[in-house]
Design an enzyme around this catalytic site. Sequence first.
Site, PDB file in Angstrom:
ATOM      1  N   MET A 155      -5.604  -5.547 -86.224  1.00 54.48           N
ATOM      2  CA  MET A 155      -5.104  -5.171 -87.553  1.00 54.48           C
ATOM      3  C   MET A 155      -3.943  -6.081 -87.965  1.00 54.48           C
ATOM      4  O   MET A 155      -3.217  -5.768 -88.908  1.00 54.48           O
ATOM      5  CB  MET A 155      -4.672  -3.707 -87.573  1.00 54.48           C
ATOM      6  CG  MET A 155      -5.847  -2.768 -87.266  1.00 54.48           C
ATOM      7  SD  MET A 155      -5.629  -1.110 -87.908  1.00 54.48           S
ATOM      8  CE  MET A 155      -4.172  -0.597 -87.034  1.00 54.48           C
ATOM      9  N   GLY A 156      -3.771  -7.192 -87.253  1.00 49.91           N
ATOM     10  CA  GLY A 156      -2.754  -8.159 -87.656  1.00 49.91           C
ATOM     11  C   GLY A 156      -1.352  -7.778 -87.222  1.00 49.91           C
ATOM     12  O   GLY A 156      -1.151  -6.895 -86.401  1.00 49.91           O
TER      13      GLY A 156
ATOM     14  N   LEU B 212       0.560  -9.793 -85.509  1.00 52.93           N
ATOM     15  CA  LEU B 212       0.208 -10.071 -84.117  1.00 52.93           C
ATOM     16  C   LEU B 212       1.431 -10.237 -83.218  1.00 52.93           C
ATOM     17  O   LEU B 212       2.473 -10.724 -83.648  1.00 52.93           O
ATOM     18  CB  LEU B 212      -0.651 -11.343 -84.059  1.00 52.93           C
ATOM     19  CG  LEU B 212      -1.927 -11.280 -84.888  1.00 52.93           C
ATOM     20  CD1 LEU B 212      -2.682 -12.599 -84.787  1.00 52.93           C
ATOM     21  CD2 LEU B 212      -2.818 -10.119 -84.453  1.00 52.93           C
ATOM     22  N   HIS B 213       1.250  -9.828 -81.982  1.00 50.10           N
ATOM     23  CA  HIS B 213       2.285  -9.965 -80.957  1.00 50.10           C
ATOM     24  C   HIS B 213       1.623 -10.431 -79.667  1.00 50.10           C
ATOM     25  O   HIS B 213       0.407 -10.675 -79.619  1.00 50.10           O
ATOM     26  CB  HIS B 213       3.041  -8.641 -80.787  1.00 50.10           C
ATOM     27  CG  HIS B 213       2.151  -7.454 -80.571  1.00 50.10           C
ATOM     28  ND1 HIS B 213       1.329  -7.316 -79.465  1.00 50.10           N
ATOM     29  CD2 HIS B 213       1.913  -6.354 -81.340  1.00 50.10           C
ATOM     30  CE1 HIS B 213       0.665  -6.187 -79.541  1.00 50.10           C
ATOM     31  NE2 HIS B 213       0.981  -5.578 -80.682  1.00 50.10           N
TER      32      HIS B 213
ATOM     33  N   HIS C  37      -1.711  -8.851 -78.518  1.00 44.08           N
ATOM     34  CA  HIS C  37      -2.916  -9.421 -79.139  1.00 44.08           C
ATOM     35  C   HIS C  37      -3.226 -10.790 -78.531  1.00 44.08           C
ATOM     36  O   HIS C  37      -4.382 -11.102 -78.239  1.00 44.08           O
ATOM     37  CB  HIS C  37      -2.709  -9.607 -80.649  1.00 44.08           C
ATOM     38  CG  HIS C  37      -2.428  -8.345 -81.409  1.00 44.08           C
ATOM     39  ND1 HIS C  37      -1.186  -8.051 -81.946  1.00 44.08           N
ATOM     40  CD2 HIS C  37      -3.224  -7.294 -81.742  1.00 44.08           C
ATOM     41  CE1 HIS C  37      -1.239  -6.894 -82.578  1.00 44.08           C
ATOM     42  NE2 HIS C  37      -2.459  -6.409 -82.466  1.00 44.08           N
TER      43      HIS C  37
ATOM     44  N   GLN D 222      -6.064  -2.095 -73.098  1.00 44.69           N
ATOM     45  CA  GLN D 222      -5.923  -0.805 -72.409  1.00 44.69           C
ATOM     46  C   GLN D 222      -4.844   0.056 -73.075  1.00 44.69           C
ATOM     47  O   GLN D 222      -4.830   1.264 -72.921  1.00 44.69           O
ATOM     48  CB  GLN D 222      -5.591  -1.056 -70.925  1.00 44.69           C
ATOM     49  CG  GLN D 222      -5.302   0.185 -70.096  1.00 44.69           C
ATOM     50  CD  GLN D 222      -6.496   1.127 -70.002  1.00 44.69           C
ATOM     51  OE1 GLN D 222      -7.643   0.719 -70.171  1.00 44.69           O
ATOM     52  NE2 GLN D 222      -6.222   2.406 -69.755  1.00 44.69           N
ATOM     53  N   LYS D 223      -3.951  -0.591 -73.834  1.00 46.28           N
ATOM     54  CA  LYS D 223      -2.921   0.136 -74.584  1.00 46.28           C
ATOM     55  C   LYS D 223      -3.550   1.304 -75.355  1.00 46.28           C
ATOM     56  O   LYS D 223      -2.968   2.374 -75.476  1.00 46.28           O
ATOM     57  CB  LYS D 223      -2.252  -0.860 -75.540  1.00 46.28           C
ATOM     58  CG  LYS D 223      -1.512  -0.292 -76.721  1.00 46.28           C
ATOM     59  CD  LYS D 223      -0.197   0.276 -76.305  1.00 46.28           C
ATOM     60  CE  LYS D 223       0.688   0.708 -77.452  1.00 46.28           C
ATOM     61  NZ  LYS D 223       0.044   1.124 -78.666  1.00 46.28           N
TER      62      LYS D 223
ATOM     63  N   ARG E 231       3.629  -1.282 -84.477  1.00 47.75           N
ATOM     64  CA  ARG E 231       4.441  -0.179 -85.000  1.00 47.75           C
ATOM     65  C   ARG E 231       5.864  -0.178 -84.439  1.00 47.75           C
ATOM     66  O   ARG E 231       6.726   0.518 -84.981  1.00 47.75           O
ATOM     67  CB  ARG E 231       3.763   1.170 -84.730  1.00 47.75           C
ATOM     68  CG  ARG E 231       2.503   1.377 -85.559  1.00 47.75           C
ATOM     69  CD  ARG E 231       1.972   2.801 -85.479  1.00 47.75           C
ATOM     70  NE  ARG E 231       0.964   3.056 -86.496  1.00 47.75           N
ATOM     71  CZ  ARG E 231      -0.358   2.992 -86.304  1.00 47.75           C
ATOM     72  NH1 ARG E 231      -0.844   2.671 -85.123  1.00 47.75           N
ATOM     73  NH2 ARG E 231      -1.189   3.241 -87.291  1.00 47.75           N
TER      74      ARG E 231
HETATM   75  P1  AMP Z   1      -4.276  -3.337 -83.248  1.00 46.62           P
HETATM   76  O1  AMP Z   1      -3.948  -4.545 -84.063  1.00 46.62           O
HETATM   77  O2  AMP Z   1      -3.113  -2.463 -82.957  1.00 46.62           O
HETATM   78  O3  AMP Z   1      -5.487  -2.600 -83.755  1.00 46.62           O
HETATM   79  O4  AMP Z   1      -4.700  -3.892 -81.820  1.00 46.62           O
HETATM   80  C1  AMP Z   1      -5.736  -4.823 -81.683  1.00 46.62           C
HETATM   81  C2  AMP Z   1      -6.119  -4.912 -80.226  1.00 46.62           C
HETATM   82  O5  AMP Z   1      -4.990  -5.308 -79.461  1.00 46.62           O
HETATM   83  C3  AMP Z   1      -6.590  -3.571 -79.649  1.00 46.62           C
HETATM   84  O6  AMP Z   1      -7.673  -3.789 -78.767  1.00 46.62           O
HETATM   85  C4  AMP Z   1      -5.371  -3.086 -78.906  1.00 46.62           C
HETATM   86  O7  AMP Z   1      -5.677  -2.219 -77.837  1.00 46.62           O
HETATM   87  C5  AMP Z   1      -4.812  -4.398 -78.401  1.00 46.62           C
HETATM   88  N1  AMP Z   1      -3.382  -4.252 -78.097  1.00 46.62           N
HETATM   89  C6  AMP Z   1      -2.422  -3.753 -78.907  1.00 46.62           C
HETATM   90  N2  AMP Z   1      -1.234  -3.736 -78.274  1.00 46.62           N
HETATM   91  C7  AMP Z   1      -1.458  -4.220 -77.027  1.00 46.62           C
HETATM   92  C8  AMP Z   1      -0.631  -4.444 -75.884  1.00 46.62           C
HETATM   93  N3  AMP Z   1       0.668  -4.137 -75.882  1.00 46.62           N
HETATM   94  N4  AMP Z   1      -1.205  -4.953 -74.772  1.00 46.62           N
HETATM   95  C9  AMP Z   1      -2.535  -5.248 -74.748  1.00 46.62           C
HETATM   96  N5  AMP Z   1      -3.358  -5.070 -75.801  1.00 46.62           N
HETATM   97  C10 AMP Z   1      -2.832  -4.563 -76.925  1.00 46.62           C
END
Ligand code: AMP
Length: 279
Positions: A27-28, A30-31, A34, A145-146, A184
């Site tokens: 969802m962008g 990015l960190h 991601h 896995q988060k 977040r």
């Molecule tokens: P999101 O942008 O939050 O939808 O996350 C996109 C992908 O990144 C999802 O598969 C999340 O589980 C993964 N993700 C988010 N935060 C972390 C993190 N701290 N460590 C590993 N994967 C993450």
Amino acid sequence: MIVCESLSDLRQARARLANPLGLVPTMGYLHQGHLSLVERARQECPCVAVSIFVNPSQFGPQEDLAAYPRDLPHDLAMLETAGVDLVWTPSPQVVYPTGYQTWVTVERVSSGLEGEQRPGHFRGVATIVTKLFHAFQPQRAYFGQKDAQQAVVIRRLASDLDFPVEVIICPTVRESDGLALSSRNAYLDPAERQAATVLYRALRAAEQAYASGERQAERLRQTMRHVLAQEPLAKVQYVSAADPDSLDEIHGAAEQVLLSIAVFIGKTRLIDNLVVGGE
Ligand code: AMP
């Protein structure tokens, strides 16, 4: 790096990429979490694609869709540096055109935990992931896995709908004080950021109890609740010790346990988890 918005442009660009293609849906904003998925995909696949889409259908009416942080130029610069081949940045209208009415529901594993607190969330997740799998035709897809329940839901989805996609779950990336990276986290003020470490501290306390021989799921939940109760800024939504595959809450003793928690720190809802035992 090719960046496209329309589905037809995406399909044309994808057709020119070699297989196996690794897909990283996001969802962008990015960190490093991601990027860890992108790096893993880079190691395992000749071509890597990323989607950036804040998926409205996985947000509840009272949730943070409008406020969700966005920074597309920065995201694209990060992905370019990471060596990504293709990025899709569709608008909501591209994904859900007027008249849209088809939804994907994964039943049992979507029902508890996040699914119970966020009705409709996994229907949105399963639908967007289905659409992404159709659009990109990846051979491998990388998730974190988060979001432990999301990982279980997507594995089930890929298997049940016969997607020829290997679903790969990557470890949670954390700050040095244990806080799981999350887009977040940007909502947290300095006091809340400090308080947010309580999630990982609670999980670690239960992990240590397990390492000391505790197998009673209720005792593990109590250990987490006890740590969380000491943080005044934390409002607990759930504390769970569940079977990592079925996600059923465990009553009695267990060898392998998914410890997971959802906590409000101020107005920000954070989740985290650890799996203990097994292997
Ligand atoms: P999101 O942008 O939050 O939808 O996350 C996109 C992908 O990144 C999802 O598969 C999340 O589980 C993964 N993700 C988010 N935060 C972390 C993190 N701290 N460590 C590993 N994967 C993450």
